[in-house]
Write an enzyme that holds these catalytic residues in place. Structure first.
Site, short mmCIF file in Angstrom:
data_model
loop_
_atom_site.label_atom_id
_atom_site.label_comp_id
_atom_site.label_asym_id
_atom_site.label_seq_id
_atom_site.Cartn_x
_atom_site.Cartn_y
_atom_site.Cartn_z
N ARG A 130 7.45 -9.06 -2.89
CA ARG A 130 6.36 -9.98 -2.54
C ARG A 130 5.36 -9.27 -1.63
O ARG A 130 5.57 -8.15 -1.21
CB ARG A 130 6.91 -11.22 -1.84
CG ARG A 130 7.62 -10.95 -0.53
CD ARG A 130 8.05 -12.25 0.15
NE ARG A 130 9.11 -12.90 -0.59
CZ ARG A 130 10.41 -12.70 -0.38
NH1 ARG A 130 10.79 -11.83 0.55
NH2 ARG A 130 11.31 -13.31 -1.09
N GLY A 131 4.28 -9.96 -1.32
CA GLY A 131 3.33 -9.50 -0.31
C GLY A 131 2.70 -8.15 -0.59
O GLY A 131 2.32 -7.83 -1.72
N GLY B 205 3.89 -5.05 -0.52
CA GLY B 205 4.63 -4.16 -1.42
C GLY B 205 4.38 -4.48 -2.88
O GLY B 205 4.16 -3.58 -3.69
N ASP C 240 18.60 -2.92 1.12
CA ASP C 240 18.32 -3.20 2.52
C ASP C 240 18.06 -1.84 3.15
O ASP C 240 18.93 -0.98 3.17
CB ASP C 240 19.54 -3.88 3.18
CG ASP C 240 19.28 -4.29 4.62
OD1 ASP C 240 18.44 -3.62 5.28
OD2 ASP C 240 19.92 -5.24 5.09
N TYR D 245 11.16 10.42 -8.77
CA TYR D 245 10.06 9.59 -8.25
C TYR D 245 9.10 10.49 -7.50
O TYR D 245 9.48 11.44 -6.84
CB TYR D 245 10.56 8.43 -7.39
CG TYR D 245 11.12 8.77 -6.04
CD1 TYR D 245 10.30 8.83 -4.92
CD2 TYR D 245 12.49 9.00 -5.88
CE1 TYR D 245 10.83 9.11 -3.66
CE2 TYR D 245 13.03 9.28 -4.63
CZ TYR D 245 12.19 9.33 -3.53
OH TYR D 245 12.71 9.60 -2.31
#
Length: 345
Positions: free
Chosen positions: A20-21, A23, A74, A95
């Site tokens: 969310r937000g 990120g 986490d 990545y």
């Protein structure tokens, strides 16, 4: 808005907090180029107050043309981070870009990986409106925030730079100005309203605070009164408050005009206050005579470290060691005050 160029197609972006937000906004911006997105976040099940999970974010990412790998992570758990990286390598090969909330390591990592991996930190110039901001700032705070789109555009700009662009602490507005963006009203939740400075930037919020107060929208929280507590034992906390009291002056009180309440856990913990409204200032154990403007919750060990200059308030806040309720502009003032006190303590 910064247009997409397609240059991130095939790149793999490892993003913490992407459910969310901010990120997720960065993830969607990169996904429109056809990037692979590793969604590393804690939320796997729907939250009663916060929308979005790693799986709903994955659906949105793939809907705009990206590929998604949702991973329960986490960031405090090193093994979970390692597992997510291995999953990313297995699915996407490797990545190439990462977004973390660890800017304190930027300079060291930039030097360590120089020529191989670019390491930069990105900060917003103003408050960014997210679910977390709404919970922290209260009703009306959105009028003084920018949208997450400005961070997504700024991150996108950084992603396209060469590896030689490393070790930088970038402000979103500054890098977008360099890209040619001139109209920043497009990023405001409510164009024309005064913007709240970001909590971590070294900008004195006096002028903005006054504008917000005149608009009747200084974010505040209603707080429950803690239960009376027994007299604390003498120790590091009591010593710290005594030293703080000795450093107070009418000038500091005049410049601050706020009451801070500290809810401390651990040995010598309990409720303490710092009154910077009364003449000469005051500190003490228990409740202040007037309602606190800011409530800070943390452990006694971290409190002592923070007031002795060994722990930066910004890093304590980012790492979850410090929780803040109330008037954020006044919380910023306390950080500046601590810098002054550290020179005297």
């Amino acid at each position: 808005m910064l247009p997409n160029t397609g240059r991130l197609a095939g790149c793999t972006v490892f993003i913490t907090g992407a459910s969310r937000g901010i990120g997720k906004a960065i993830a969607l911006k990169a996904a429109k180029d056809g990037a692979n997105i590793v969604i590393a976040a804690k939320t796997a099940q729907p939250h009663s107050k916060l929308l979005g999970t790693i799986y709903t974010a994955a659906e949105e990412i793939e809907a705009v043309g990206g590929k998604a790998l949702p991973c329960i992570v986490d960031v405090r758990d090193e093994q979970q981070i390692s597992d997510a990286v291995q999953k990313a390598i297995k699915k996407f090969g490797a990545y190439t870009i990462a977004k973390y909330g660890m800017s304190m390591y930027v300079l060291g990592m930039a030097e360590e990986f120089k020529g191989e991996i670019a390491v930069n930190a990105l900060w917003p110039k103003t408050a960014i409106y997210t679910a977390a901001t709404e919970m922290l700032g209260g009703p009306g705070i959105e009028s003084h925030c920018r949208k997450v789109d400005i961070i997504a555009d700024a991150a996108y700009s950084i992603f396209q730079k060469p590896k030689s662009f490393t070790g930088n602490f970038v402000i979103d507005e500054n890098i977008l100005k360099a890209e040619g963006i001139q109209n920043f009203d497009i990023y405001a939740v409510k164009p024309g309203h005064p913007l709240q400075p970001d909590f971590f930037l070294d900008e004195y919020p006096e002028a903005v605070s006054k504008k917000m107060e005149s608009a009747g929208a200084v974010p505040e929280f209603k707080e429950e009164k803690p239960q009376p507590q027994p007299k604390p034992r003498s120790g590091a906390v009591e010593k710290t408050f005594r030293m703080v009291k000795d450093s107070l002056s009418d000038d500091i009180v005049k410049a601050t005009q706020a009451i801070y309440l500290f809810e401390l856990s651990g040995e010598d913990g309990g409720t303490w206050f710092l009154d910077l409204k009364s003449r000469g200032g005051n500190v003490g154990y228990g409740e202040p005579s007037d309602q606190a403007d800011v409530v800070m919750s943390m452990s006694t060990d971290d409190f002592v470290k923070m007031f002795s200059g060994k722990l930066k308030p910004a890093m304590a806040f980012m790492s979850g060691k410090l929780k803040i309720k109330g008037n954020m502009a006044l919380a910023i003032k306390l950080e500046k005050l601590m810098n002054q006190m550290n020179a005297r303590l």
